[in-house]
Design an enzyme around this catalytic site. Structure first.
Site, PDB file in Angstrom:
ATOM      1  N   TYR A   1      32.244 -77.422 -14.819  1.00  0.00           N
ATOM      2  CA  TYR A   1      33.162 -76.831 -14.750  1.00  0.00           C
ATOM      3  C   TYR A   1      34.456 -78.498 -14.895  1.00  0.00           C
ATOM      4  CZ  TYR A   1      30.962 -72.768 -15.501  1.00  0.00           C
ATOM      5  OH  TYR A   1      30.175 -71.240 -15.689  1.00  0.00           O
TER       6      TYR A   1
ATOM      7  N   HIS B   1      36.067 -62.679 -16.582  1.00  0.00           N
ATOM      8  CA  HIS B   1      34.479 -63.461 -16.247  1.00  0.00           C
ATOM      9  C   HIS B   1      35.157 -64.563 -15.508  1.00  0.00           C
ATOM     10  CE1 HIS B   1      31.496 -62.640 -19.917  1.00  0.00           C
ATOM     11  NE2 HIS B   1      31.857 -61.600 -17.795  1.00  0.00           N
TER      12      HIS B   1
ATOM     13  N   CYS C   1      34.945 -77.676   1.831  1.00  0.00           N
ATOM     14  CA  CYS C   1      36.028 -77.029   1.797  1.00  0.00           C
ATOM     15  C   CYS C   1      36.140 -77.836   3.476  1.00  0.00           C
ATOM     16  CB  CYS C   1      35.931 -75.774   2.260  1.00  0.00           C
ATOM     17  SG  CYS C   1      36.255 -74.302   3.039  1.00  0.00           S
TER      18      CYS C   1
ATOM     19  N   CYS D   1      35.337 -75.589   6.398  1.00  0.00           N
ATOM     20  CA  CYS D   1      34.809 -75.132   7.217  1.00  0.00           C
ATOM     21  C   CYS D   1      33.048 -74.985   6.409  1.00  0.00           C
ATOM     22  CB  CYS D   1      34.030 -73.414   6.517  1.00  0.00           C
ATOM     23  SG  CYS D   1      33.857 -73.195   4.910  1.00  0.00           S
TER      24      CYS D   1
ATOM     25  N   GLY E   1      35.171 -63.684 -31.131  1.00  0.00           N
ATOM     26  CA  GLY E   1      34.833 -64.429 -30.629  1.00  0.00           C
ATOM     27  C   GLY E   1      34.181 -64.012 -30.044  1.00  0.00           C
TER      28      GLY E   1
ATOM     29  N   ASN F   1      34.451 -62.400 -36.855  1.00  0.00           N
ATOM     30  CA  ASN F   1      33.166 -63.331 -36.867  1.00  0.00           C
ATOM     31  C   ASN F   1      32.323 -64.368 -37.465  1.00  0.00           C
ATOM     32  OD1 ASN F   1      30.630 -64.322 -35.073  1.00  0.00           O
ATOM     33  ND2 ASN F   1      31.181 -63.729 -33.140  1.00  0.00           N
TER      34      ASN F   1
ATOM     35  N   GLN G   1      36.449 -62.234 -22.266  1.00  0.00           N
ATOM     36  CA  GLN G   1      35.510 -62.815 -20.983  1.00  0.00           C
ATOM     37  C   GLN G   1      35.888 -65.176 -21.204  1.00  0.00           C
ATOM     38  OE1 GLN G   1      31.610 -61.003 -23.068  1.00  0.00           O
ATOM     39  NE2 GLN G   1      33.340 -61.034 -24.728  1.00  0.00           N
ATOM     40  N   ASN G   2      36.491 -64.973 -21.803  1.00  0.00           N
ATOM     41  CA  ASN G   2      36.814 -66.682 -21.737  1.00  0.00           C
ATOM     42  C   ASN G   2      37.958 -66.903 -19.475  1.00  0.00           C
ATOM     43  OD1 ASN G   2      35.756 -66.675 -23.953  1.00  0.00           O
ATOM     44  ND2 ASN G   2      38.106 -67.177 -24.440  1.00  0.00           N
TER      45      ASN G   2
HETATM   46  P1  OAD Z   1      29.222 -66.936 -27.324  1.00  0.00           P
HETATM   47  O1  OAD Z   1      29.195 -68.562 -27.423  1.00  0.00           O
HETATM   48  O2  OAD Z   1      28.259 -66.571 -26.301  1.00  0.00           O
HETATM   49  O3  OAD Z   1      29.158 -67.024 -28.621  1.00  0.00           O
HETATM   50  C1  OAD Z   1      30.577 -67.185 -29.317  1.00  0.00           C
HETATM   51  C2  OAD Z   1      30.888 -65.804 -30.510  1.00  0.00           C
HETATM   52  O4  OAD Z   1      31.795 -66.723 -31.429  1.00  0.00           O
HETATM   53  C3  OAD Z   1      29.233 -66.347 -31.605  1.00  0.00           C
HETATM   54  O5  OAD Z   1      29.019 -65.216 -31.714  1.00  0.00           O
HETATM   55  C4  OAD Z   1      29.796 -67.311 -32.127  1.00  0.00           C
HETATM   56  O6  OAD Z   1      29.496 -66.437 -34.044  1.00  0.00           O
HETATM   57  C5  OAD Z   1      31.214 -66.518 -32.632  1.00  0.00           C
HETATM   58  N1  OAD Z   1      32.193 -67.761 -32.789  1.00  0.00           N
HETATM   59  C6  OAD Z   1      32.676 -68.870 -33.367  1.00  0.00           C
HETATM   60  N2  OAD Z   1      33.774 -69.219 -33.628  1.00  0.00           N
HETATM   61  C7  OAD Z   1      34.652 -68.672 -34.023  1.00  0.00           C
HETATM   62  C8  OAD Z   1      35.397 -68.670 -34.602  1.00  0.00           C
HETATM   63  N3  OAD Z   1      36.302 -69.724 -35.009  1.00  0.00           N
HETATM   64  N4  OAD Z   1      35.968 -67.564 -34.519  1.00  0.00           N
HETATM   65  C9  OAD Z   1      35.647 -66.562 -34.457  1.00  0.00           C
HETATM   66  N5  OAD Z   1      34.526 -66.303 -33.950  1.00  0.00           N
HETATM   67  C10 OAD Z   1      33.324 -67.552 -33.337  1.00  0.00           C
HETATM   68  O7  OAD Z   1      30.509 -66.667 -26.603  1.00  0.00           O
HETATM   69  P2  OAD Z   1      30.988 -65.449 -24.975  1.00  0.00           P
HETATM   70  O8  OAD Z   1      30.175 -63.994 -26.112  1.00  0.00           O
HETATM   71  O9  OAD Z   1      31.933 -65.336 -24.699  1.00  0.00           O
HETATM   72  O10 OAD Z   1      29.808 -66.039 -19.297  1.00  0.00           O
HETATM   73  O11 OAD Z   1      29.612 -65.075 -24.244  1.00  0.00           O
HETATM   74  C11 OAD Z   1      29.953 -64.610 -23.163  1.00  0.00           C
HETATM   75  C12 OAD Z   1      29.516 -64.762 -21.718  1.00  0.00           C
HETATM   76  O12 OAD Z   1      28.392 -65.284 -22.025  1.00  0.00           O
HETATM   77  C13 OAD Z   1      30.671 -65.660 -21.567  1.00  0.00           C
HETATM   78  O13 OAD Z   1      31.579 -65.459 -20.877  1.00  0.00           O
HETATM   79  C14 OAD Z   1      29.798 -66.941 -20.467  1.00  0.00           C
HETATM   80  C15 OAD Z   1      28.879 -66.475 -21.067  1.00  0.00           C
HETATM   81  O14 OAD Z   1      27.777 -66.776 -20.103  1.00  0.00           O
HETATM   82  C16 OAD Z   1      29.952 -66.007 -18.183  1.00  0.00           C
HETATM   83  O15 OAD Z   1      30.363 -67.145 -18.291  1.00  0.00           O
HETATM   84  C17 OAD Z   1      29.753 -65.127 -17.364  1.00  0.00           C
END
Ligand code: OAD
Length: 242
Positions: free
Chosen positions: A53, A107, A141, A143, A180, A206, A89-90
């Site tokens: 992170y 998130h 921290c 604590c 995405g 996507n 979710q980003n």
């Molecule tokens: P993922 O990494 O699971 O999925 C990314 C998606 O973006 C995939 O379906 C790709 O096909 C698509 N993609 C890639 N490049 C792209 C582009 N240039 N334009 C459009 N789409 C594109 O990411 P998230 O779905 O965001 O949660 O993941 C969901 C959650 O899972 C995250 O927020 C995180 C993770 O574990 C937590 O940390 C709780």
């Protein structure tokens, strides 16, 4: 018209932030996303999770929003569009830096930190990380607890306020654009289902197929920065063909 944009890691990929499930060449490619984003992963290897992170915190500061983020922000200025709400979710801040004014982070954020013991917010110095490292000591921290990113990990509840605001926005929306995201992490993945159930048009952007693709009103197989700048102009004719 009221628009909600539900975004995932794919929209930031073109800015140079690797997606969770596609960081094949990255230092962390060998780890399951669950190991880096879960309370269990943190308890087992806090120095690994902290390094992951901390690296992303610094990386995001070095990159810029792309045409996808910028287009969504520009929609706020178009006459006839009453409202553009971003539900993301980003954990980066690229939507805000592009100029979007209503952004709900489901998130958490790479820019907020707290103690994993007493929950106090942490505003201390963070060490620089110029190159990715596999391990780094998390700060402590007063604590004695360890400082963790204020991010929602697997096994943790979503923060109530952004979640409720997102549900409200989806309920009022005329158009939901899902961009995405792999659409496999709930409850965020339930928002398009909610919109479809109430008859709202749902457009997925996507390059890859996802579990949402077959039920979405329209699935656009393009990258975010290719599709979003032309989407609103092309939408009426695209919808006529479905
Ligand atoms: P993922 O990494 O699971 O999925 C990314 C998606 O973006 C995939 O379906 C790709 O096909 C698509 N993609 C890639 N490049 C792209 C582009 N240039 N334009 C459009 N789409 C594109 O990411 P998230 O779905 O965001 O949660 O993941 C969901 C959650 O899972 C995250 O927020 C995180 C993770 O574990 C937590 O940390 C709780």
């Amino acid at each position: 018209m009221r628009i909600v944009v539900l975004s995932g890691a794919g929209i930031s990929a073109e800015s140079g932030v690797p997606t969770f499930r596609d960081d094949k060449n990255g230092l962390w490619a060998r780890f399951d996303p669950y190991e880096l984003s879960s309370t269990q992963g943190w308890q087992d290897h806090p120095e690994r999770v902290w390094a992951w992170y901390l690296w992303r915190h610094h990386l995001v500061q070095r990159v810029d929003p792309n045409d996808g983020h910028r287009t969504v922000a520009e929609w706020e200025k178009i006459t006839g569009i009453e409202d553009v709400t971003v539900v993301t979710q980003n954990v980066d801040n690229l939507h805000e830096r592009a100029g979007s004014s209503a952004v709900h982070h489901l998130h958490g954020s790479l820019f907020e930190f707290r103690c994993d013991n007493c929950d106090s917010a942490y505003a201390g110095e963070l060490p620089e990380m110029l190159e990715p490292e596999l391990e780094a000591e998390p700060p402590q921290c007063t604590c004695g607890g360890l400082i963790r990113p204020d991010i929602v990990w697997f096994g943790e509840q979503l923060p109530e306020r952004p979640w409720q605001a997102s549900v409200d926005a989806v309920q009022r929306a005329d158009l939901l654009i899902v961009v995405g995201t792999s659409g496999i992490v709930y409850p965020a993945a339930g928002l398009p289902e909610m919109a479809l159930a109430q008859g709202t048009v749902v457009v997925e952007i996507n390059p890859e197929e996802t579990p949402l693709s077959s039920s979405a009103t329209l699935a656009v197989r393009q990258s975010a920065s290719d599709a979003l700048p032309h989407l609103l102009q092309q939408l009426p004719s695209l919808l006529k063909r479905v």
